[in-house]
Design a protein around this motif. Structure first.
Motif, PDB file in Angstrom:
ATOM      1  N   GLY A 176       0.824  -1.211   0.000  1.00  0.00           N
ATOM      2  CA  GLY A 176       0.000   0.000   0.000  1.00  0.00           C
ATOM      3  C   GLY A 176       0.856   1.258   0.000  1.00  0.00           C
ATOM      4  N   LEU A 177       1.882   1.268   0.822  1.00  0.00           N
ATOM      5  CA  LEU A 177       2.780   2.431   0.883  1.00  0.00           C
ATOM      6  C   LEU A 177       3.448   2.663  -0.470  1.00  0.00           C
ATOM      7  N   ALA A 178       3.789   1.566  -1.144  1.00  0.00           N
ATOM      8  CA  ALA A 178       4.401   1.695  -2.467  1.00  0.00           C
ATOM      9  C   ALA A 178       3.404   2.292  -3.463  1.00  0.00           C
ATOM     10  N   MET A 179       2.159   1.839  -3.391  1.00  0.00           N
ATOM     11  CA  MET A 179       1.137   2.366  -4.308  1.00  0.00           C
ATOM     12  C   MET A 179       0.870   3.851  -4.029  1.00  0.00           C
ATOM     13  N   GLU A 180       0.932   4.219  -2.759  1.00  0.00           N
ATOM     14  CA  GLU A 180       0.758   5.633  -2.395  1.00  0.00           C
ATOM     15  C   GLU A 180       1.826   6.490  -3.075  1.00  0.00           C
ATOM     16  N   GLU A 181       3.058   6.008  -3.036  1.00  0.00           N
ATOM     17  CA  GLU A 181       4.146   6.772  -3.661  1.00  0.00           C
ATOM     18  C   GLU A 181       4.004   6.795  -5.181  1.00  0.00           C
ATOM     19  N   LEU A 182       3.626   5.659  -5.776  1.00  0.00           N
ATOM     20  CA  LEU A 182       3.464   5.639  -7.233  1.00  0.00           C
ATOM     21  C   LEU A 182       2.382   6.628  -7.671  1.00  0.00           C
ATOM     22  N   GLU A 183       1.289   6.674  -6.930  1.00  0.00           N
ATOM     23  CA  GLU A 183       0.200   7.559  -7.355  1.00  0.00           C
ATOM     24  C   GLU A 183       0.494   9.022  -7.019  1.00  0.00           C
ATOM     25  N   ARG A 184       1.393   9.258  -6.058  1.00  0.00           N
ATOM     26  CA  ARG A 184       1.883  10.628  -5.871  1.00  0.00           C
ATOM     27  C   ARG A 184       2.549  11.090  -7.170  1.00  0.00           C
ATOM     28  N   GLY A 185       3.142  10.108  -7.889  1.00  0.00           N
ATOM     29  CA  GLY A 185       3.704  10.414  -9.206  1.00  0.00           C
ATOM     30  C   GLY A 185       2.623  10.635 -10.251  1.00  0.00           C
ATOM     31  N   ASP A 186       1.700   9.722 -10.346  1.00  0.00           N
ATOM     32  CA  ASP A 186       0.585   9.864 -11.292  1.00  0.00           C
ATOM     33  C   ASP A 186      -0.332   8.653 -11.142  1.00  0.00           C
ATOM     34  N   SER A 187      -1.624   8.880 -11.302  1.00  0.00           N
ATOM     35  CA  SER A 187      -2.567   7.751 -11.228  1.00  0.00           C
ATOM     36  C   SER A 187      -2.293   6.745 -12.340  1.00  0.00           C
ATOM     37  N   GLY A 188      -1.759   7.207 -13.475  1.00  0.00           N
ATOM     38  CA  GLY A 188      -1.457   6.297 -14.572  1.00  0.00           C
ATOM     39  C   GLY A 188      -0.338   5.338 -14.208  1.00  0.00           C
ATOM     40  N   LEU A 189       0.651   5.820 -13.472  1.00  0.00           N
ATOM     41  CA  LEU A 189       1.761   4.971 -13.036  1.00  0.00           C
ATOM     42  C   LEU A 189       1.249   3.913 -12.064  1.00  0.00           C
ATOM     43  N   GLY A 225      -3.341   4.513  -3.059  1.00  0.00           N
ATOM     44  CA  GLY A 225      -2.821   5.405  -4.092  1.00  0.00           C
ATOM     45  C   GLY A 225      -3.452   6.777  -4.033  1.00  0.00           C
ATOM     46  N   ALA A 226      -4.749   6.814  -3.767  1.00  0.00           N
ATOM     47  CA  ALA A 226      -5.457   8.098  -3.736  1.00  0.00           C
ATOM     48  C   ALA A 226      -4.850   9.030  -2.692  1.00  0.00           C
ATOM     49  N   VAL A 227      -4.369   8.456  -1.595  1.00  0.00           N
ATOM     50  CA  VAL A 227      -3.717   9.291  -0.580  1.00  0.00           C
ATOM     51  C   VAL A 227      -2.478   9.961  -1.183  1.00  0.00           C
ATOM     52  N   GLY A 228      -1.771   9.218  -2.023  1.00  0.00           N
ATOM     53  CA  GLY A 228      -0.594   9.790  -2.686  1.00  0.00           C
ATOM     54  C   GLY A 228      -0.953  10.966  -3.579  1.00  0.00           C
ATOM     55  N   TYR A 261       2.219  22.728 -13.089  1.00  0.00           N
ATOM     56  CA  TYR A 261       1.943  22.226 -11.740  1.00  0.00           C
ATOM     57  C   TYR A 261       1.234  20.879 -11.871  1.00  0.00           C
ATOM     58  N   PRO A 262       1.383  20.006 -10.878  1.00  0.00           N
ATOM     59  CA  PRO A 262       0.806  18.662 -11.033  1.00  0.00           C
ATOM     60  C   PRO A 262      -0.693  18.593 -10.738  1.00  0.00           C
ATOM     61  N   VAL A 263      -1.269  19.707 -10.305  1.00  0.00           N
ATOM     62  CA  VAL A 263      -2.599  19.644  -9.690  1.00  0.00           C
ATOM     63  C   VAL A 263      -3.704  19.252 -10.676  1.00  0.00           C
ATOM     64  N   PHE A 264      -3.734  19.935 -11.822  1.00  0.00           N
ATOM     65  CA  PHE A 264      -4.809  19.638 -12.774  1.00  0.00           C
ATOM     66  C   PHE A 264      -4.700  18.207 -13.294  1.00  0.00           C
ATOM     67  N   ARG A 265      -3.454  17.783 -13.522  1.00  0.00           N
ATOM     68  CA  ARG A 265      -3.228  16.404 -13.974  1.00  0.00           C
ATOM     69  C   ARG A 265      -3.819  15.400 -12.977  1.00  0.00           C
ATOM     70  N   HIS A 266      -3.491  15.606 -11.696  1.00  0.00           N
ATOM     71  CA  HIS A 266      -4.071  14.703 -10.690  1.00  0.00           C
ATOM     72  C   HIS A 266      -5.596  14.816 -10.673  1.00  0.00           C
ATOM     73  N   MET A 267      -6.093  16.039 -10.800  1.00  0.00           N
ATOM     74  CA  MET A 267      -7.536  16.256 -10.696  1.00  0.00           C
ATOM     75  C   MET A 267      -8.286  15.490 -11.783  1.00  0.00           C
ATOM     76  N   VAL A 268      -7.811  15.621 -13.025  1.00  0.00           N
ATOM     77  CA  VAL A 268      -8.527  14.918 -14.097  1.00  0.00           C
ATOM     78  C   VAL A 268      -8.260  13.415 -14.049  1.00  0.00           C
ATOM     79  N   ASN A 269      -7.073  13.009 -13.587  1.00  0.00           N
ATOM     80  CA  ASN A 269      -6.836  11.568 -13.395  1.00  0.00           C
ATOM     81  C   ASN A 269      -7.854  10.987 -12.418  1.00  0.00           C
ATOM     82  N   LEU A 270      -8.068  11.725 -11.335  1.00  0.00           N
ATOM     83  CA  LEU A 270      -8.921  11.191 -10.269  1.00  0.00           C
ATOM     84  C   LEU A 270     -10.377  11.053 -10.715  1.00  0.00           C
TER      85      LEU A 270
END
Lengths: 262, 393
Positions: free
Chosen positions: B81-94, B258-261, B356-365
């Motif tokens: 889970g911790l690993a998935m959190e870090e991956l999704e901090r990078g991007d939901s696609g990752l 991941g969503a926490v990331g 900035y990473p924000v919009f990317r995360h927003m539309v990914n989510l």
């Protein structure tokens, strides 16, 4: 080939260090700790040498029990076992004399250390160790940016071992020099020697089972009374606000007359 | 003025983690920062996934992380889970790439396939040398997978598969597809799983065009035109909806982490921006409306962290259930989406830029909100759990 490699637990260089109001110490509460980045390079180099020549990589740290984490990080990268000398913070000279004892016990062919720790930037322990042991030293080990592919860079050690000698490319004032030192020797690592590998998840799990021997410093029978004491810590001066200039002419005038750099 | 709080661990949740769990988190974090962050913007812009990273993810132990044996890493659910959190901090696609490979493709092979298939696929999939995808959703069947219309008809020692799948992550870049199809009748109990290798005659994949979300991820349609697979490729170990749902249960668990990331990424961006952006003569972080948004974000992030950590502990103890996974997926993805929208508003016009990473995360989510059981379906699962009355079956 047996390699002894050192790992110091240091404050995270990405976090702002806070100082007690009287300037006597650094506040460690809430501080994040990491392995000294130069030591991570040392671990990586040791692992590459081990891959090329076989043998064993033994990781040493000196410090409080918490430093076990930094040893585990090196074990997770692939080192074989660890030794933690339980101690209060030591000066470089005491560190070197502790290492002399461990070298006598472990009998390594090579000791690889970071050129300095990023907390006190002393840059002395490796040199002192070589002096006490009467061994040759090759400090600031580096590697030229050659034509290696990424994959090759990930495999080959920068330190070349052949015929009982270590060939080491060193970063020196004004350029690079290559020296040959007979083994056993002390090598200290500079930034461009390698790029440390990522500890893999299975590597981290394997590291849990590897031996970390704890050695109370009192059992080594050496006097560690500090010869160097931290007298005072102070924040760097805060940066003053800049000024805006109207045009290039004003900028040039200021550089000439105020900054006096032209 | 008091000392500002750095980071996102306001409640010192770190103390609840073991040393090796923290090392896993930190090592994956470093990998994401060094290997993923420099390239994500371009991949998102271009609508591509860097498939060349698959073997690196494998070497890190991020593919099939919790599976045991067959060259798989065999870690705990919390470490995963911790690993998935870090991956999704990078991007939901990752994170999606790792989720699909591990939870949706490797998991069913590990759980339901016979030894020959496990040995053939799992070691290479764990290394990232073979990529898998998961075909359950169809153009006309999303939240109601029991009604899927893909058919597998037995013909001697083969099955002949016909049908279409859609919204399949990794579909066109996968070396093999896990395909769920009905074998005998029309009922959900007739659903069986098959492994279909790329290149099998009649099997083709195309990419979904015009995606505005999960752009750094491959999303495809799969077409099966009388595709013949040997009977050995059918999972003997499971039948009915339980097969695909058990996979989704694994994946949803990773999504909840991941969503926490993602939430952490957008929160950090908002804090940094608010402190650096002056308006009316002071940083906008000094305004009450902005502080309220930041306080709400960190408040929800801390709760989300505790939620998935407890879920992970239950899972590692072997006592978790799918309703708890629904709870966590539903809460944390909505939480992250709310954080992303709030962060976007703090960044003002800059919030719509990919600097900035924000919009990317927003539309990914928005995708994460919908896939692996929509938010609404998870609401109904919770509703069924607390009332005993199903609103959707």
């Amino acid at each position: 080939m047996k390699i002894l490699v050192t790992v110091k637990r240091v404050t995270d260089y990405e976090r702002k260090v806070k100082i007690t109001p009287d300037g006597s110490a650094i506040i460690t509460e809430g501080m994040n700790f990491v392995p000294n980045p130069f030591d991570e390079i040392a671990v990586e180099e040791a692992l590459r040498l081990q891959k090329a020549h076989g043998g064993e990589v033994v990781v040493v740290s000196i410090g409080a029990k918490d430093a076990t984490t930094q040893i585990r990080q090196a074990l997770a990268m692939g080192a074989d076992r660890g030794i933690l000398v339980l101690s209060d913070e030591l000066d470089s000279d005491a560190v070197a004399r502790v290492l002399v004892k461990l070298v006598a016990e472990e009998k390594p062919d090579l000791v690889i250390m970071g050129k300095q720790a990023t907390d006190d930037d002393a840059n002395q322990a490796g040199q002192l160790l070589a002096g006490y042991l009467g061994w040759p030293q090759a400090t600031f080990a580096s590697k030229t940016e050659g034509l290696e592919s990424e994959a090759e860079k990930a495999q080959k050690p920068g330190v070349v071992i052949e015929n009982g000698e270590a060939l080491v490319l060193r970063e020196v004032d004004g350029g690079l020099e290559t020296i040959a030192v007979t083994l056993p020797a002390v090598v200290t690592t500079d930034l461009r020697l390698n790029h440390p590998r990522f500890a893999s998840l299975p590597g981290i799990m394997k590291a849990k089972k590897k031996e970390v021997k704890e050695v109370p410093i009192a059992s080594l029978g050496i006097d560690v009374t500090p010869k160097v004491k931290n007298v005072k810590f102070a924040e760097p001066p805060t940066r003053k606000a800049g000024v805006k200039v109207a045009d290039v002419a004003e900028l040039v005038a200021k550089l000439k007359n105020e900054a006096k750099v032209l | 003025m008091s000392e500002p709080f750095h980071g996102t661990d306001l409640l010192d949740v770190d103390r609840l983690l073991a040393e090796d769990e923290r090392l896993v988190r930190d090592s994956v974090a470093r990998w994401v920062d060094e290997r993923w962050m420099p390239i994500v913007k371009d991949h998102f812009r271009n609508g591509t996934f860097p498939l060349e990273l698959a073997t690196e993810l494998g070497a890190m132990g991020l593919l099939g992380t919790t599976l045991v044996g067959y060259g798989c890493p065999g870690l705990s659910s919390v470490a995963y889970g911790l690993a998935m959190e870090e991956l999704e901090r990078g991007d939901s696609g990752l994170r999606s790439f790792a989720s699909v490979q591990g939870s949706l493709a490797m998991y069913p092979i590990h759980a339901y396939a016979d030894e020959a298939l496990k040995n053939r696929y799992l070691p290479k999939m764990a290394k990232g040398e073979l990529v898998g995808c998961f075909g359950l959703t169809e153009p006309d069947h999303g939240s109601d997978p029991g009604a899927l219309s893909t058919r597998a008809v037995r013909d001697g020692r083969e099955y002949v598969i016909s049908g279409e799948k859609l919204w399949i992550t990794n579909g066109s870049c996968a070396d093999l597809a896990i395909v769920w199809a009905k074998v005998d009748g029309q009922g959900a109990d007739d659903i069986r799983g098959f492994v279909v290798e790329k290149g099998t005659p009649g099997f083709s994949a195309y990419d979904v065009d015009g995606k505005l979300s999960l752009r750094a991820s491959v999303t495809s349609g799969l077409v099966f035109d009388e595709v013949r697979v040997p009977e050995e490729n059918m999972f003997k170990g499971v039948r009915g909806l339980r097969g695909p749902l058990s996979c989704l249960n694994q994946a949803r668990y990773g999504i909840a982490w991941g969503a926490v990331g993602s939430a952490i990424a957008v929160y950090r961006a908002a804090v940094d921006y608010a402190k650096a952006r002056p308006q009316f003569g002071r940083p906008i972080a000094g305004f009450q409306l902005v502080q309220a948004k930041l306080a709400d974000m960190i408040n929800e992030i801390v709760k989300g962290q505790l939620l998935v950590l407890q879920l992970g502990r239950l899972k590692d103890a072997g006592v978790s259930n799918p309703v708890q996974v629904s709870l966590a997926k539903r809460n944390n993805v909505k939480m992250a989406l709310d954080c992303a929208r709030s962060s976007r508003s703090i960044l003002g016009a800059n919030g719509i830029s990919d600097e900035y990473p924000v919009f990317r995360h927003m539309v990914n989510l928005e995708s994460v909100f919908t896939y692996e059981g929509t938010h609404d379906i998870h609401t109904l699962i919770l509703g069924r759990a607390v009332t005993g009355i199903s609103a959707f079956e």
